[in-house]
Design a protein around this motif. Structure first.
Motif, short mmCIF file in Angstrom:
data_model
loop_
_atom_site.label_atom_id
_atom_site.label_comp_id
_atom_site.label_asym_id
_atom_site.label_seq_id
_atom_site.Cartn_x
_atom_site.Cartn_y
_atom_site.Cartn_z
N LEU A 12 0.86 -1.18 0.00
CA LEU A 12 0.00 0.00 0.00
C LEU A 12 0.89 1.22 0.00
CD1 LEU A 12 -3.09 0.33 0.17
CD2 LEU A 12 -2.86 0.49 2.64
N GLY A 13 0.59 2.19 -0.84
CA GLY A 13 1.40 3.40 -0.93
C GLY A 13 2.13 3.44 -2.26
N PRO A 14 3.14 4.29 -2.36
CA PRO A 14 3.86 4.41 -3.63
C PRO A 14 4.55 3.11 -4.00
CG PRO A 14 5.01 5.61 -1.90
CD PRO A 14 3.71 5.14 -1.31
N ASP A 15 4.63 2.85 -5.29
CA ASP A 15 5.32 1.65 -5.76
C ASP A 15 6.83 1.90 -5.71
OD1 ASP A 15 5.75 -0.90 -6.80
OD2 ASP A 15 5.76 -0.15 -8.86
N ILE A 16 7.50 1.19 -4.84
CA ILE A 16 8.95 1.30 -4.69
C ILE A 16 9.52 -0.02 -5.22
CG2 ILE A 16 10.87 1.70 -3.09
CD1 ILE A 16 8.86 4.05 -3.17
N PRO A 17 10.08 -0.01 -6.43
CA PRO A 17 10.55 -1.26 -7.04
C PRO A 17 11.50 -2.05 -6.14
CG PRO A 17 10.53 0.47 -8.68
CD PRO A 17 10.21 1.12 -7.35
N ALA A 18 12.38 -1.39 -5.42
CA ALA A 18 13.33 -2.11 -4.56
C ALA A 18 12.59 -2.89 -3.47
CB ALA A 18 14.33 -1.14 -3.93
N ILE A 19 11.56 -2.31 -2.91
CA ILE A 19 10.77 -2.99 -1.86
C ILE A 19 9.96 -4.11 -2.48
CG2 ILE A 19 8.96 -2.72 -0.11
CD1 ILE A 19 11.60 -1.30 0.60
N ARG A 20 9.28 -3.82 -3.58
CA ARG A 20 8.47 -4.84 -4.25
C ARG A 20 9.34 -6.03 -4.64
NH1 ARG A 20 3.68 -5.66 -6.75
NH2 ARG A 20 2.89 -3.60 -6.30
N ASP A 21 10.50 -5.77 -5.25
CA ASP A 21 11.39 -6.86 -5.69
C ASP A 21 11.92 -7.67 -4.51
OD1 ASP A 21 10.96 -5.92 -8.24
OD2 ASP A 21 12.94 -5.00 -8.46
N LEU A 22 12.32 -6.96 -3.45
CA LEU A 22 12.83 -7.64 -2.26
C LEU A 22 11.78 -8.60 -1.69
CD1 LEU A 22 14.96 -7.85 0.14
CD2 LEU A 22 13.52 -6.13 1.24
N LEU A 23 10.57 -8.12 -1.54
CA LEU A 23 9.51 -8.95 -0.94
C LEU A 23 9.06 -10.05 -1.90
CD1 LEU A 23 7.52 -6.20 0.97
CD2 LEU A 23 9.14 -7.87 1.90
N ALA A 24 9.09 -9.77 -3.20
CA ALA A 24 8.73 -10.79 -4.19
C ALA A 24 9.74 -11.94 -4.18
CB ALA A 24 8.64 -10.18 -5.58
N GLU A 25 10.99 -11.63 -3.84
CA GLU A 25 12.04 -12.64 -3.80
C GLU A 25 12.13 -13.34 -2.44
OE1 GLU A 25 15.55 -10.50 -4.89
OE2 GLU A 25 14.83 -10.11 -6.92
N THR A 26 11.37 -12.86 -1.46
CA THR A 26 11.40 -13.44 -0.12
C THR A 26 10.69 -14.78 -0.14
OG1 THR A 26 11.48 -11.25 0.89
CG2 THR A 26 10.75 -13.07 2.29
N GLU A 27 11.36 -15.78 0.42
CA GLU A 27 10.80 -17.13 0.44
C GLU A 27 9.44 -17.16 1.10
OE1 GLU A 27 12.78 -20.89 1.74
OE2 GLU A 27 14.57 -19.76 1.15
N ASP B 34 4.14 7.89 1.85
CA ASP B 34 4.20 8.68 0.62
C ASP B 34 5.54 9.40 0.47
OD1 ASP B 34 1.64 7.94 -0.17
OD2 ASP B 34 0.70 9.64 0.86
N THR B 35 6.19 9.68 1.59
CA THR B 35 7.46 10.42 1.58
C THR B 35 8.68 9.48 1.57
OG1 THR B 35 7.39 10.52 3.99
CG2 THR B 35 6.48 12.41 2.79
N PHE B 36 8.45 8.21 1.29
CA PHE B 36 9.51 7.20 1.36
C PHE B 36 10.76 7.62 0.57
CE2 PHE B 36 11.83 3.45 0.06
CZ PHE B 36 11.86 2.68 1.21
N ASN B 37 10.60 7.86 -0.73
CA ASN B 37 11.76 8.20 -1.57
C ASN B 37 12.44 9.48 -1.13
OD1 ASN B 37 12.00 6.02 -3.34
ND2 ASN B 37 10.42 6.81 -4.69
N GLU B 38 11.66 10.51 -0.86
CA GLU B 38 12.25 11.80 -0.45
C GLU B 38 13.08 11.65 0.82
OE1 GLU B 38 8.46 11.89 -0.80
OE2 GLU B 38 9.07 11.82 -2.90
N ASN B 39 12.52 10.96 1.81
CA ASN B 39 13.24 10.78 3.07
C ASN B 39 14.51 9.96 2.89
OD1 ASN B 39 11.27 12.24 4.35
ND2 ASN B 39 10.28 10.49 5.29
#
Length: 135
Positions: A11-26, A54-59
């Motif tokens: 939920l929130g902005p699509d952060i590819p690094a987070i999505r990829d990390l969790l998609a690769e999590t067993e 929402d401020t993930f990338n900026e922070n």
């Protein structure tokens, strides 16, 4: 080993690094099938929801703290397992980001960890067993 797959939503902005990390999590599967992930979690259709600020990338770019909140249902074992899996993956990412920041700023690892806390249990095996048995 627990074979249960943890079904989560982001939920929130699509952060590819987070999505990829969790998609690769067993044993973690990310789904986008729910319009209201928080409600799906309450209904038991999801095991966890990862809320990205929402401020993930900026922070993160400002070398601040980027906020992620994991929503779960502590009563449900599958939800607690999902929390553990997601939390473990994000903890590893946090360590990697910290090491990178320290290196880029030429700071020693100890800079970010001014205290090293330890625990030593002094209870004997007898005492521990007695407590567990209620004696």
């Amino acid at each position: 080993m627990d074979e249960t797959v943890s079904k989560i939503a982001l939920l929130g902005p699509d952060i590819p690094a987070i999505r990829d990390l969790l998609a690769e999590t067993e044993q973690v599967v990310i789904t986008d099938e729910f319009d209201y992930p928080e409600q799906a979690l309450e209904d038991g259709d999801l095991h966890a929801v990862v809320k990205i600020a929402d401020t993930f990338n900026e922070n993160l770019e400002a070398e601040g703290s980027a906020e992620i909140t994991i929503l779960y249902d502590q009563i449900e074992p599958k939800s607690r397992k999902a929390l553990d899996r997601v939390s473990d993956a994000l903890t590893e990412l946090n360590k990697t980001l910290l090491e990178s920041r320290l290196s880029e700023n030429e700071l020693p690892e100890g800079f970010a960890k001014p205290l090293k806390l330890g625990r030593d249990n002094i209870a004997t095996a007898e005492k521990t067993t007695g407590t567990l048995l209620g004696t």
